[in-house]
Design a protein around this motif. Structure first.
Motif, PDB file in Angstrom:
ATOM      1  N   LYS A   1     -20.786   1.730  45.565  1.00  0.00           N
ATOM      2  CA  LYS A   1     -19.876   0.633  45.245  1.00  0.00           C
ATOM      3  C   LYS A   1     -18.418   1.062  45.264  1.00  0.00           C
ATOM      4  O   LYS A   1     -17.539   0.286  45.696  1.00  0.00           O
ATOM      5  CB  LYS A   1     -20.242   0.070  43.866  1.00  0.00           C
ATOM      6  N   TYR A   2     -18.133   2.296  44.821  1.00  0.00           N
ATOM      7  CA  TYR A   2     -16.731   2.675  44.611  1.00  0.00           C
ATOM      8  C   TYR A   2     -16.249   3.858  45.465  1.00  0.00           C
ATOM      9  O   TYR A   2     -15.128   4.324  45.272  1.00  0.00           O
ATOM     10  CB  TYR A   2     -16.506   2.998  43.130  1.00  0.00           C
ATOM     11  N   SER A   3     -17.068   4.298  46.412  1.00  0.00           N
ATOM     12  CA  SER A   3     -16.624   5.402  47.265  1.00  0.00           C
ATOM     13  C   SER A   3     -15.564   4.933  48.254  1.00  0.00           C
ATOM     14  O   SER A   3     -15.720   3.912  48.912  1.00  0.00           O
ATOM     15  CB  SER A   3     -17.810   5.978  48.045  1.00  0.00           C
ATOM     16  N   ARG A   4     -14.490   5.713  48.383  1.00  0.00           N
ATOM     17  CA  ARG A   4     -13.466   5.400  49.376  1.00  0.00           C
ATOM     18  C   ARG A   4     -13.893   5.853  50.763  1.00  0.00           C
ATOM     19  O   ARG A   4     -13.241   5.520  51.753  1.00  0.00           O
ATOM     20  CB  ARG A   4     -12.139   6.066  48.989  1.00  0.00           C
ATOM     21  N   TYR A   5     -14.978   6.631  50.843  1.00  0.00           N
ATOM     22  CA  TYR A   5     -15.438   7.146  52.125  1.00  0.00           C
ATOM     23  C   TYR A   5     -16.424   6.214  52.826  1.00  0.00           C
ATOM     24  O   TYR A   5     -16.727   6.409  53.999  1.00  0.00           O
ATOM     25  CB  TYR A   5     -16.100   8.515  51.938  1.00  0.00           C
ATOM     26  N   LEU A   6     -16.951   5.233  52.106  1.00  0.00           N
ATOM     27  CA  LEU A   6     -17.927   4.307  52.686  1.00  0.00           C
ATOM     28  C   LEU A   6     -17.230   3.005  53.053  1.00  0.00           C
ATOM     29  O   LEU A   6     -16.690   2.311  52.183  1.00  0.00           O
ATOM     30  CB  LEU A   6     -19.066   4.048  51.688  1.00  0.00           C
ATOM     31  N   GLY A   7     -17.287   2.669  54.328  1.00  0.00           N
ATOM     32  CA  GLY A   7     -16.582   1.483  54.804  1.00  0.00           C
ATOM     33  C   GLY A   7     -17.098   0.188  54.223  1.00  0.00           C
ATOM     34  O   GLY A   7     -16.364  -0.804  54.173  1.00  0.00           O
ATOM     35  N   ASP A   8     -18.372   0.173  53.781  1.00  0.00           N
ATOM     36  CA  ASP A   8     -18.942  -1.059  53.240  1.00  0.00           C
ATOM     37  C   ASP A   8     -18.926  -1.097  51.713  1.00  0.00           C
ATOM     38  O   ASP A   8     -19.546  -1.967  51.101  1.00  0.00           O
ATOM     39  CB  ASP A   8     -20.368  -1.257  53.748  1.00  0.00           C
ATOM     40  N   SER A   9     -18.228  -0.161  51.078  1.00  0.00           N
ATOM     41  CA  SER A   9     -18.151  -0.176  49.611  1.00  0.00           C
ATOM     42  C   SER A   9     -17.214  -1.279  49.140  1.00  0.00           C
ATOM     43  O   SER A   9     -16.358  -1.764  49.899  1.00  0.00           O
ATOM     44  CB  SER A   9     -17.650   1.171  49.080  1.00  0.00           C
TER      45      SER A   9
END
Length: 308
Positions: free
Chosen positions: A47-55
């Protein structure tokens, strides 16, 4: 050595090696509880990762890049409330918009940046540029970026501990890369022994803390830093200057929750040379390491942190 009936589960999350230690009557019971707690950590990371484009956070940052408004869910609103309170408590040093400086300060850095490049990015940093009227975030300045890295891991540790307790485990702890949430003391009531890592690289712990509840978090520059042109720069950025802060090498704080401990330890490092004074005034149970290797802090007076 772990006592009989205590099971340990290792996993990797949020860019860190993690572990979960649980007391249970049987291994299958412990594994069921651990699986639920680990999934909660992974949910928060997704939910809160800046590395995941779909977060969710990436979605917020897409709005931040263009400017505009976005409403967030209740869980996220709680985290933003905490972030804005920490910003105020730290006199603006704890700033989740400092992530914009990663354009300069990142693992690809090869040369000390020019002041002009730093100043150009500083115009895109500052929570004062963002309106927070729960549940609405409003970005008046396009090009900003938020980073919940100083909150999400500690929050995840607390949530994982809550999951364990809700599923019947009353003894153990969650360790997310050194940020620890205690589920409960040993079954006999004895506190857990937590070793504090030496920031200067020796194999031994610089101190051992005893804790039966709450959380512990450590901040510093000994794990995440950049060596550039013979100089060492820590990963915590001063949002006023755009440069990595030159603060205490390591600060450990014990509090009612891992999240509270993490905020205090991070602010103390961001305070630079004023960190020890700020820690004393905060009233938090703390231990810090100076650049000379000397230890200081209230924990030195009483290393038994029971009843948190």
């Amino acid at each position: 050595m772990l006592p009989d009936g205590t099971f340990q589960f290792a996993f990797f999350a949020m860019g860190s090696p993690c572990s979960l230690c649980l007391y249970a009557k049987a291994q299958d019971m412990a594994k069921e509880i651990a699986d639920a707690a680990i999934e909660e950590v992974r949910r928060i990371e997704r939910k809160y990762s800046r590395y995941l484009g779909d977060s969710l956070l990436s979605g917020i940052n897409r709005v931040a890049r263009t400017g505009g408004d976005i409403a967030v869910d209740p869980e996220t609103a709680i985290l933003f409330d905490i972030a804005f309170r920490a910003h105020e408590r730290s006199d603006g040093l704890f700033d989740i918009s400092s992530g914009r400086m990663r354009q300069i300060w990142n693992d690809a850095i090869e040369a000390i940046p020019d002041d002009a490049d730093i100043v150009a990015l500083l115009g895109l940093v500052g929570l004062g540029k963002i309106s927070w009227q729960p549940p609405q975030l409003s970005f008046a300045v396009a090009g900003m970026e938020l980073d919940l890295g100083g909150i999400a891991k500690e929050y995840a540790a607390d949530r994982a501990a809550e999951i364990c307790r809700a599923k019947g485990s009353q003894h153990g702890f969650v360790n997310l890369g050194g940020d620890i949430a205690v589920i409960g003391a040993h079954p006999d009531g004895a506190p857990w022994r937590i070793g504090i890592r030496d920031p200067f690289g020796s194999d031994g712990a610089i101190a051992t803390l005893f804790i039966d509840g709450g959380g512990i978090a450590t901040s510093g520059d000994y794990e995440r830093y950049w060596s550039v042109e013979g100089r060492r720069f820590g990963h915590l950025i001063d949002p006023r200057t755009g440069w990595p802060v030159q603060g205490l090498p390591s600060v450990t704080v014990a509090a009612d929750t891992c999240l509270a401990a993490g905020m205090v330890s991070t602010i103390a490092v961001l305070k630079g040379q004023a960190g020890p004074k700020w820690l004393r005034e905060s009233g938090a149970a703390h231990l810090y390491v100076e650049t000379t290797g000397a230890l200081g802090g209230s924990i030195l007076l009483d290393q038994s942190l029971t009843g948190l």
